[in-house]
Design an enzyme around this catalytic site. Sequence first.
Site, mmCIF file in Angstrom:
data_model
loop_
_atom_site.group_PDB
_atom_site.id
_atom_site.type_symbol
_atom_site.label_atom_id
_atom_site.label_comp_id
_atom_site.label_asym_id
_atom_site.label_seq_id
_atom_site.Cartn_x
_atom_site.Cartn_y
_atom_site.Cartn_z
ATOM 1 N N SER A 116 -11.519 -31.128 -33.277
ATOM 2 C CA SER A 116 -12.244 -31.895 -32.268
ATOM 3 C C SER A 116 -11.341 -32.412 -31.168
ATOM 4 C CB SER A 116 -12.949 -33.089 -32.917
ATOM 5 O OG SER A 116 -12.001 -33.941 -33.544
ATOM 6 N N CYS A 117 -10.024 -32.314 -31.324
ATOM 7 C CA CYS A 117 -9.127 -32.896 -30.342
ATOM 8 C C CYS A 117 -7.983 -31.963 -30.050
ATOM 9 C CB CYS A 117 -8.602 -34.245 -30.836
ATOM 10 S SG CYS A 117 -7.447 -35.012 -29.680
ATOM 11 N N GLY A 118 -7.902 -31.476 -28.826
ATOM 12 C CA GLY A 118 -6.844 -30.570 -28.470
ATOM 13 C C GLY A 118 -5.552 -31.256 -28.115
#
Length: 275
Positions: A116-118
Amino acid sequence: MEDTATILHSIVKYKGTQPTDLEDILAIEEPLEIKIKHPEEGPGETHTLAVTMRTPGEDEALALGFLFTEGIITSPQQVDYVEAPFWTPNSITVHLQKGATIKMPDQKRNFYTTSSCGVCGKASIEAIKTVSSFVINRHTAPVGMDVIYGLMDSLHHQQSVFSTTGGLHASALFTTDGTLAYLCEDVGRHNALDKAIGKALQGELLPLKDNILLLSGRASFELLQKANMAGIPIVVALGAPSSLAVQTAQSFGITLIGFLKTHSFNIYTFPERIK
């Protein structure tokens, strides 16, 4: 999308107070270790760059897209081959060409990322302001409004796994006349975009100066940063952009559109590109 993207799971579905035994289709989420190897190092020496939670499938494109959008490699000519042995399905190694010069990331970075978080684990916001090899032309020919409205229908017709699971993000690359070039899905929105950019890198199509990027969800900073790395001038999101995404688009010369619906959308930066 490959059939490794989904799995059946037994559930009990309630409609009011009435239970029914059913089979539900779930999107698969598994880790992928991305490693890099230089031919001038010893036989067993590899460097782990990231462990990302992804939907299996298109792993080679994901690895190459990740290395490119992080600024570690700058062209496909730096890569000799990609090794993804079947006996280690959650590990992939990018083998570099002899003499290839790459930019290894700052050691301060924690390379574990989530689906969900790059940008999770990066030491600071400064660490992710990678300088792109391409400069986006702010005076490109405008794109027709009918093309923008047609993107959503094209995405819905093509995004097969999302329609069965509801659990995947999609990144789609279109030409400026609305023709679909690449569509990639993943549990991670940044993974889906890395896969699409990785495919373009494999096809030696970068920069994507005549393309539109469509995002199935919201537009975040890391997605705009990756779009800038690939030279994409127009980014369209079905959801909302963040404030930092708008600032990033403004800085990089990207036209950013959000809240695309059947008969409306919002333009946040460089509206002159839409006619």
